[in-house]
Structure formats: structure tokens, C-alpha cells
Design a protein around this motif. Structure first.
Motif, short mmCIF file in Angstrom:
data_model
loop_
_atom_site.label_atom_id
_atom_site.label_comp_id
_atom_site.label_asym_id
_atom_site.label_seq_id
_atom_site.Cartn_x
_atom_site.Cartn_y
_atom_site.Cartn_z
N ALA A 25 -40.74 27.22 -17.05
CA ALA A 25 -39.36 27.71 -17.17
C ALA A 25 -38.45 26.61 -17.69
O ALA A 25 -37.56 26.87 -18.52
N GLU A 26 -38.67 25.39 -17.25
CA GLU A 26 -37.85 24.27 -17.73
C GLU A 26 -38.07 24.04 -19.22
O GLU A 26 -37.12 23.74 -19.96
N GLN A 27 -39.30 24.19 -19.68
CA GLN A 27 -39.57 24.03 -21.11
C GLN A 27 -38.86 25.11 -21.93
O GLN A 27 -38.30 24.84 -23.00
N GLN A 28 -38.84 26.32 -21.41
CA GLN A 28 -38.12 27.40 -22.07
C GLN A 28 -36.63 27.09 -22.14
O GLN A 28 -35.95 27.35 -23.15
N PHE A 29 -36.11 26.54 -21.07
CA PHE A 29 -34.70 26.16 -21.00
C PHE A 29 -34.39 25.07 -22.02
O PHE A 29 -33.36 25.12 -22.72
N CYS A 30 -35.26 24.08 -22.13
CA CYS A 30 -35.07 22.99 -23.09
C CYS A 30 -35.07 23.51 -24.53
O CYS A 30 -34.24 23.10 -25.35
N ILE A 31 -35.99 24.41 -24.82
CA ILE A 31 -36.05 25.00 -26.17
C ILE A 31 -34.77 25.78 -26.48
O ILE A 31 -34.24 25.73 -27.59
N LEU A 32 -34.27 26.46 -25.47
CA LEU A 32 -33.06 27.26 -25.63
C LEU A 32 -31.85 26.40 -26.00
O LEU A 32 -30.96 26.85 -26.73
N LEU A 33 -31.84 25.15 -25.52
CA LEU A 33 -30.66 24.29 -25.71
C LEU A 33 -30.94 23.08 -26.61
O LEU A 33 -30.15 22.14 -26.64
N GLU A 34 -32.04 23.11 -27.35
CA GLU A 34 -32.42 21.93 -28.12
C GLU A 34 -31.50 21.64 -29.30
O GLU A 34 -31.58 20.56 -29.89
N LEU A 37 -29.15 18.71 -27.43
CA LEU A 37 -29.68 17.41 -27.00
C LEU A 37 -31.20 17.43 -27.10
O LEU A 37 -31.82 18.47 -27.34
N THR A 38 -31.82 16.25 -26.88
CA THR A 38 -33.27 16.18 -26.84
C THR A 38 -33.77 16.86 -25.57
O THR A 38 -33.03 17.00 -24.58
N HIS A 39 -35.04 17.24 -25.58
CA HIS A 39 -35.63 17.87 -24.40
C HIS A 39 -35.56 16.95 -23.18
O HIS A 39 -35.30 17.41 -22.06
N HIS A 73 -23.88 24.85 -19.33
CA HIS A 73 -22.44 24.67 -19.56
C HIS A 73 -22.13 23.19 -19.82
O HIS A 73 -21.36 22.85 -20.73
N THR A 74 -22.77 22.32 -19.03
CA THR A 74 -22.56 20.87 -19.20
C THR A 74 -23.11 20.39 -20.54
O THR A 74 -22.43 19.67 -21.28
N ILE A 75 -24.33 20.78 -20.84
CA ILE A 75 -25.01 20.33 -22.06
C ILE A 75 -24.26 20.79 -23.31
O ILE A 75 -24.13 20.05 -24.29
N SER A 76 -23.77 22.02 -23.27
CA SER A 76 -23.10 22.60 -24.45
C SER A 76 -21.61 22.29 -24.47
O SER A 76 -20.90 22.72 -25.38
#
Length: 229
Positions: A25-34, A37-39, A73-76
Motif C-alpha cells: 500500500a505504501e508503494q502505491q501511495f508513493c507512485i501516486l505522489l511521485e 517528491l522521490t519515493h 496534503h503535506t507532500i503536495s
């Protein structure tokens, strides 16, 4: 261990597989917001958000999902779209419907131990989800008591021992987390066995080795029989 009367098992990654689903799930989240930022950076922000939120949300999938939304929200910087939030919600819901995959030899071990000891599940996380997994696992009939804790600190184990009407020296905890399943029980004067899983949440890691007369470490769950039978 001749005085042991109660054998308690952690659930996630001790009785059944759990952490790999969160990693996925975390990997999916990282791909969604890549795009932002970096993974690695995304994972770090998500982890910090989870830890900051533990006092409010506790452990489990629902708290993890809320932390993903906050981290997005923080990342974006507040620009994450409704579409992204919807996808994050779907990641959380998918976690809640994952199959229950038993760890090797679990049922055989419980069958043998139940004839000599009271068996207990002592786990933390979301109450509804843990009971769902226990029901789907088919392991429920082996256990005398099910305890889903908000946390696994020394005081939480004290409350469990009081409910079970058992002394610390008569209690042994078996689990994959040194932080949650071993250290608090040893501090109470109980016994603990560490059964490592191939992946463990970073929050559960400790930096120092454990040396204690009441502590044992095994390579796999089936070796518990050699200690208790």
C-alpha cells in the motif's frame, strides 16, 4: 518455563501475514505522489505522519489511511486533487479486504499447545479488523481469550494479566516485534519469545540486543514447540 500457564500470541506477522500488505500500500501511495517528491522522501513523510498520529488514531488500517491523506496534503503543499484523495481511500479499503494468509505451521502448533496451556491472542490495531482476520483465519476456537490492545506498553500487559488472573512468571508472549511483544513483558517479569518476520515496521525496531534470562529467540514459529512441550 515450568511455571507457564498462559501462552499469548501476537497476531499480525506472527499468526498471519500483515506487514507486506502495508508495504504494498505504501508503494502505491508513493507512485501516486511521485510527481512531487522521490519515493524515499514520500515514505519518510508518511512514516513521520503515522508516528505523530499514533496518540490520536492508534494502530491499524484506518489510522494509516488517515495518515496517508494528511501526508498527501503535506507532500503536495495542499494541492492534492480529490482524485488523489479518492485513490488513497481505495488503497485503505483494499487493505481492509486482504485475504488472511496463515504463517507456516500455525494451526499445528496451536493444536499441540492447547492441550497443555491456555492460549491467548494479544495484539494491537483496529478492533473490527483484527476480529475480521481472526474469524477468517479459522483459529478462533484455539484461544481462551482475545485481547485487542490500543498499545502494547507495560501497563497494557499488566491489565491483560489481571484479566487473565495470572502472574507474570506464569505468562509467555510470542511475537515478531521486540519493541511490542518482548520488552514490556520482560519488564513485568514475564517470559517472551521473538519469532522474526522477514519484514517489520520501522517503528517496531530497537537498536540494542536483548539479553535476559526470560528471553528466547527462534528462527521460525515451529521451534516454539521445543521450548514449551
Amino acid at each position: 518455563m515450568k511455571d507457564i500457564k498462559v501462552v499469548a500470541f501476537d497476531a499480525d506477522d506472527t499468526l498471519w501475514v500483515n506487514e507486506p500488505f502495508f508495504n504494498e500500500a505504501e508503494q502505491q501511495f508513493c507512485i501516486l505522489l511521485e510527481d512531487y517528491l522521490t519515493h524515499q522522501s514520500i515514505s519518510q513523510i508518511l512514516f513521520k505522519t503515522q508516528i505523530d498520529n499514533l496518540p490520536l488514531y492508534g494502530y491499524g488500517i484506518k489510522g494509516f489511511t488517515l495518515s496517508m491523506i494528511e501526508a498527501a496534503h503535506t507532500i503536495s503543499r495542499g494541492t492534492a486533487s480529490i482524485k488523489i484523495i479518492d485513490k488513497i481511500t481505495k488503497i485503505g479499503k483494499e487493505l481492509l479486504t486482504k485475504p488472511v494468509e496463515l504463517i507456516d505451521d500455525v494451526e499445528e502448533i496451536l493444536k499441540e499447545l492447547q492441550n497443555k496451556y491456555k492460549l491467548v491472542v494479544a495484539t494491537k490495531g483496529d478492533l473490527k479488523d483484527q476480529h475480521r482476520k481472526l474469524t477468517k483465519s479459522g483459529l478462533g476456537p484455539y484461544f481462551h481469550h482475545i485481547e485487542v490492545m490500543t498499545d502494547k506498553e507495560e501497563i497494557d500487559y499488566q491489565k491483560l494479566l489481571k484479566r487473565l488472573d495470572v502472574n507474570p512468571e506464569e505468562f509467555i508472549m510470542i511475537g515478531n516485534s521486540l519493541r511490542s511483544d518482548v520488552l514490556p513483558v520482560l519488564e513485568l517479569g514475564g517470559h517472551a519469545v521473538h519469532v522474526p518476520f522477514h519484514t517489520t515496521w520501522l517503528h517496531e525496531h530497537i537498536e540494542h540486543p536483548i539479553i535476559h534470562d526470560n528471553f528466547k529467540s527462534v528462527k521460525k514459529l515451529s521451534e516454539v514447540k521445543d521450548l514449551l512441550l
